[in-house]
Design an enzyme around this catalytic site. Sequence first.
Site, PDB file in Angstrom:
ATOM      1  N   GLY A  21      51.149  35.337  34.356  1.00  0.00           N
ATOM      2  CA  GLY A  21      50.190  35.301  35.467  1.00  0.00           C
ATOM      3  C   GLY A  21      50.000  36.643  36.142  1.00  0.00           C
ATOM      4  O   GLY A  21      49.116  36.796  36.988  1.00  0.00           O
ATOM      5  N   GLY A  23      50.664  41.280  35.948  1.00  0.00           N
ATOM      6  CA  GLY A  23      51.045  42.524  35.256  1.00  0.00           C
ATOM      7  C   GLY A  23      50.709  42.587  33.784  1.00  0.00           C
ATOM      8  O   GLY A  23      49.616  42.221  33.336  1.00  0.00           O
ATOM      9  N   ARG A  44      57.297  31.142  37.698  1.00  0.00           N
ATOM     10  CA  ARG A  44      57.739  30.205  38.726  1.00  0.00           C
ATOM     11  C   ARG A  44      56.623  29.800  39.683  1.00  0.00           C
ATOM     12  O   ARG A  44      56.614  28.704  40.196  1.00  0.00           O
ATOM     13  CB  ARG A  44      58.904  30.827  39.519  1.00  0.00           C
ATOM     14  CG  ARG A  44      60.171  30.973  38.690  1.00  0.00           C
ATOM     15  CD  ARG A  44      61.132  31.929  39.337  1.00  0.00           C
ATOM     16  NE  ARG A  44      60.541  33.249  39.527  1.00  0.00           N
ATOM     17  CZ  ARG A  44      61.168  34.279  40.078  1.00  0.00           C
ATOM     18  NH1 ARG A  44      62.394  34.140  40.496  1.00  0.00           N
ATOM     19  NH2 ARG A  44      60.564  35.438  40.207  1.00  0.00           N
ATOM     20  N   ASP A  70      60.739  27.899  35.566  1.00  0.00           N
ATOM     21  CA  ASP A  70      61.759  28.931  35.765  1.00  0.00           C
ATOM     22  C   ASP A  70      62.500  29.024  34.438  1.00  0.00           C
ATOM     23  O   ASP A  70      63.170  28.058  34.023  1.00  0.00           O
ATOM     24  CB  ASP A  70      62.698  28.511  36.904  1.00  0.00           C
ATOM     25  CG  ASP A  70      63.725  29.586  37.222  1.00  0.00           C
ATOM     26  OD1 ASP A  70      64.068  30.372  36.314  1.00  0.00           O
ATOM     27  OD2 ASP A  70      64.190  29.632  38.374  1.00  0.00           O
ATOM     28  N   PHE A 102      65.436  45.579  39.650  1.00  0.00           N
ATOM     29  CA  PHE A 102      65.288  46.452  40.816  1.00  0.00           C
ATOM     30  C   PHE A 102      66.275  47.593  40.671  1.00  0.00           C
ATOM     31  O   PHE A 102      67.225  47.494  39.898  1.00  0.00           O
ATOM     32  CB  PHE A 102      65.497  45.679  42.137  1.00  0.00           C
ATOM     33  CG  PHE A 102      66.831  45.006  42.257  1.00  0.00           C
ATOM     34  CD1 PHE A 102      67.910  45.663  42.823  1.00  0.00           C
ATOM     35  CD2 PHE A 102      67.016  43.704  41.779  1.00  0.00           C
ATOM     36  CE1 PHE A 102      69.150  45.041  42.922  1.00  0.00           C
ATOM     37  CE2 PHE A 102      68.253  43.078  41.885  1.00  0.00           C
ATOM     38  CZ  PHE A 102      69.323  43.753  42.457  1.00  0.00           C
ATOM     39  N   TYR A 152      65.538  51.688  27.435  1.00  0.00           N
ATOM     40  CA  TYR A 152      66.963  51.762  27.803  1.00  0.00           C
ATOM     41  C   TYR A 152      67.741  50.549  27.292  1.00  0.00           C
ATOM     42  O   TYR A 152      68.933  50.425  27.567  1.00  0.00           O
ATOM     43  CB  TYR A 152      67.170  52.039  29.299  1.00  0.00           C
ATOM     44  CG  TYR A 152      66.601  51.039  30.276  1.00  0.00           C
ATOM     45  CD1 TYR A 152      67.084  49.733  30.354  1.00  0.00           C
ATOM     46  CD2 TYR A 152      65.593  51.407  31.162  1.00  0.00           C
ATOM     47  CE1 TYR A 152      66.581  48.826  31.266  1.00  0.00           C
ATOM     48  CE2 TYR A 152      65.076  50.514  32.080  1.00  0.00           C
ATOM     49  CZ  TYR A 152      65.573  49.211  32.129  1.00  0.00           C
ATOM     50  OH  TYR A 152      65.073  48.315  33.032  1.00  0.00           O
ATOM     51  N   ARG A 204      59.111  47.603  42.670  1.00  0.00           N
ATOM     52  CA  ARG A 204      60.565  47.480  42.572  1.00  0.00           C
ATOM     53  C   ARG A 204      61.244  48.734  42.005  1.00  0.00           C
ATOM     54  O   ARG A 204      62.388  49.014  42.320  1.00  0.00           O
ATOM     55  CB  ARG A 204      60.932  46.273  41.709  1.00  0.00           C
ATOM     56  CG  ARG A 204      60.613  44.938  42.344  1.00  0.00           C
ATOM     57  CD  ARG A 204      61.115  43.807  41.486  1.00  0.00           C
ATOM     58  NE  ARG A 204      60.652  43.922  40.105  1.00  0.00           N
ATOM     59  CZ  ARG A 204      59.541  43.365  39.649  1.00  0.00           C
ATOM     60  NH1 ARG A 204      58.801  42.632  40.437  1.00  0.00           N
ATOM     61  NH2 ARG A 204      59.166  43.512  38.402  1.00  0.00           N
TER      62      ARG A 204
HETATM   63  P1  NAP Z   1      55.679  41.730  36.699  1.00  0.00           P
HETATM   64  O1  NAP Z   1      54.207  41.648  36.900  1.00  0.00           O
HETATM   65  O2  NAP Z   1      56.553  41.655  37.899  1.00  0.00           O
HETATM   66  O3  NAP Z   1      56.088  40.601  35.656  1.00  0.00           O
HETATM   67  C1  NAP Z   1      57.249  39.849  35.687  1.00  0.00           C
HETATM   68  C2  NAP Z   1      56.863  38.383  35.520  1.00  0.00           C
HETATM   69  O4  NAP Z   1      58.042  37.617  35.269  1.00  0.00           O
HETATM   70  C3  NAP Z   1      56.163  37.779  36.737  1.00  0.00           C
HETATM   71  O5  NAP Z   1      54.978  37.135  36.322  1.00  0.00           O
HETATM   72  C4  NAP Z   1      57.171  36.752  37.269  1.00  0.00           C
HETATM   73  O6  NAP Z   1      56.488  35.622  37.822  1.00  0.00           O
HETATM   74  C5  NAP Z   1      57.923  36.389  35.977  1.00  0.00           C
HETATM   75  N1  NAP Z   1      59.257  35.862  36.244  1.00  0.00           N
HETATM   76  C6  NAP Z   1      60.253  36.467  36.947  1.00  0.00           C
HETATM   77  N2  NAP Z   1      61.319  35.655  37.004  1.00  0.00           N
HETATM   78  C7  NAP Z   1      60.991  34.514  36.320  1.00  0.00           C
HETATM   79  C8  NAP Z   1      61.675  33.308  36.045  1.00  0.00           C
HETATM   80  N3  NAP Z   1      62.918  33.083  36.470  1.00  0.00           N
HETATM   81  N4  NAP Z   1      61.033  32.347  35.313  1.00  0.00           N
HETATM   82  C9  NAP Z   1      59.775  32.558  34.870  1.00  0.00           C
HETATM   83  N5  NAP Z   1      59.077  33.684  35.101  1.00  0.00           N
HETATM   84  C10 NAP Z   1      59.683  34.650  35.833  1.00  0.00           C
HETATM   85  O7  NAP Z   1      56.082  43.085  35.957  1.00  0.00           O
HETATM   86  P2  NAP Z   1      55.519  43.813  34.631  1.00  0.00           P
HETATM   87  O8  NAP Z   1      55.599  45.264  34.912  1.00  0.00           O
HETATM   88  O9  NAP Z   1      54.239  43.215  34.178  1.00  0.00           O
HETATM   89  O10 NAP Z   1      56.667  43.493  33.550  1.00  0.00           O
HETATM   90  C11 NAP Z   1      56.459  42.678  32.429  1.00  0.00           C
HETATM   91  C12 NAP Z   1      57.493  42.990  31.352  1.00  0.00           C
HETATM   92  O11 NAP Z   1      57.362  44.340  30.908  1.00  0.00           O
HETATM   93  C13 NAP Z   1      58.954  42.852  31.792  1.00  0.00           C
HETATM   94  O12 NAP Z   1      59.708  42.314  30.727  1.00  0.00           O
HETATM   95  C14 NAP Z   1      59.385  44.289  32.055  1.00  0.00           C
HETATM   96  O13 NAP Z   1      60.782  44.466  31.919  1.00  0.00           O
HETATM   97  C15 NAP Z   1      58.616  44.969  30.935  1.00  0.00           C
HETATM   98  N6  NAP Z   1      58.431  46.405  31.137  1.00  0.00           N
HETATM   99  C16 NAP Z   1      57.518  46.838  32.053  1.00  0.00           C
HETATM  100  C17 NAP Z   1      57.319  48.214  32.193  1.00  0.00           C
HETATM  101  C18 NAP Z   1      56.279  48.738  33.160  1.00  0.00           C
HETATM  102  O14 NAP Z   1      56.163  49.952  33.299  1.00  0.00           O
HETATM  103  N7  NAP Z   1      55.488  47.925  33.813  1.00  0.00           N
HETATM  104  C19 NAP Z   1      58.067  49.119  31.427  1.00  0.00           C
HETATM  105  C20 NAP Z   1      58.994  48.631  30.522  1.00  0.00           C
HETATM  106  C21 NAP Z   1      59.156  47.270  30.365  1.00  0.00           C
HETATM  107  P3  NAP Z   1      57.112  34.669  38.988  1.00  0.00           P
HETATM  108  O15 NAP Z   1      57.614  35.562  40.050  1.00  0.00           O
HETATM  109  O16 NAP Z   1      55.952  33.808  39.380  1.00  0.00           O
HETATM  110  O17 NAP Z   1      58.176  33.854  38.348  1.00  0.00           O
END
Ligand code: NAP
Length: 287
Positions: A21, A23, A44, A70, A102, A152, A204
């Site tokens: 939903g 990013g 969630r 979740d 974080f 990493y 974060r």
């Molecule tokens: P984000 O928008 O915060 O995405 C994280 C998502 O995970 C949110 O939609 C959140 O939704 C969901 N989530 C968190 N806890 C959960 C749970 N317990 N159950 C179900 N869903 C859960 O951040 P993003 O940057 O797009 O990251 C997406 C992925 O890319 C992650 O795996 C991150 O480690 C990876 N990544 C990102 C970057 C970057 O630069 N952006 C770089 C390297 C890797 P709810 O809060 O609604 O649950």
Amino acid sequence: MEGMLKENSLKGKNIIVTGGGTGLGKSMGKYFLELGANLIITSRKLEVLEKSADELEKETGGKVLPVACDIRKYDEILNVIEQSESKFGQIHGVLNNAAGNFISPTERLSHRAFDIVVDIVLRGTYNFTLATGKNWIEKKQPGTFLNIVTTYAWTGSGYVVPSACAKAGVLSLIRSLAAEWAKYKIRSNAIAPGPFPTEGAWERLFPADVAEKIDPLKRIPLKRFGDHQELANLAAYLMSDYSAYVNGEVVTIDGGEWINGAGEFNGLEAVPQEMWDKLEKMRSRKK
Ligand code: NAP
């Protein structure tokens, strides 16, 4: 940046995106829809999912099912699978993208804070993978897992230690299953993105005060952040049948960030031309 794959490359495929939903999950899901897939997005917060599903349907003309879950809770994952199958039929792919993270000095973390990150990233991912994998194996259906890790996962990193431990586990999970579950026609791959701007990650991981001190762009040889479509192109390829022979691979898409940090002499980028001229003259005098 344009979409890379041919029209209808994912036609008829039903794909679940965890954290779909917001990013990067939302951007990758959008491209899957543009390529003809049906999408199931889960996280969630149902309100966030419903709003995104609405937007994505309007933008692409595709079909999106939002289901709250979740990923730490196995029963809730079983419910996502059940609802996906009753709406669209057989599931073809799972993009394990949801995560929590974080920054903090490790000694400031409580063991509970450590648990929270590892539970979402590692437990959540193996829960989803196990539940879907068992379902595919029982029904003799092929399937594709694509897991979002980080660079990493293999270098390790201070200040995000729970995430580093958990992502290393996720990478090991896909490499292990690539060998074990290929006999069931289940492929497992990963993508390790570098910095791609999203609200979640930037809030974060690079809060304004910190970003002032360590400009993340300086670490990237290509001197720019990733474009979401670049990641979506790679994800769609790894989810599609064009990558049918790719299994157990992790593809890095980070503008050269991690390799730049790893090379012993890459810091010499900071040496100005005049200093190189001086060094060259000193060398030729010694000959
Ligand atoms: P984000 O928008 O915060 O995405 C994280 C998502 O995970 C949110 O939609 C959140 O939704 C969901 N989530 C968190 N806890 C959960 C749970 N317990 N159950 C179900 N869903 C859960 O951040 P993003 O940057 O797009 O990251 C997406 C992925 O890319 C992650 O795996 C991150 O480690 C990876 N990544 C990102 C970057 C970057 O630069 N952006 C770089 C390297 C890797 P709810 O809060 O609604 O649950």
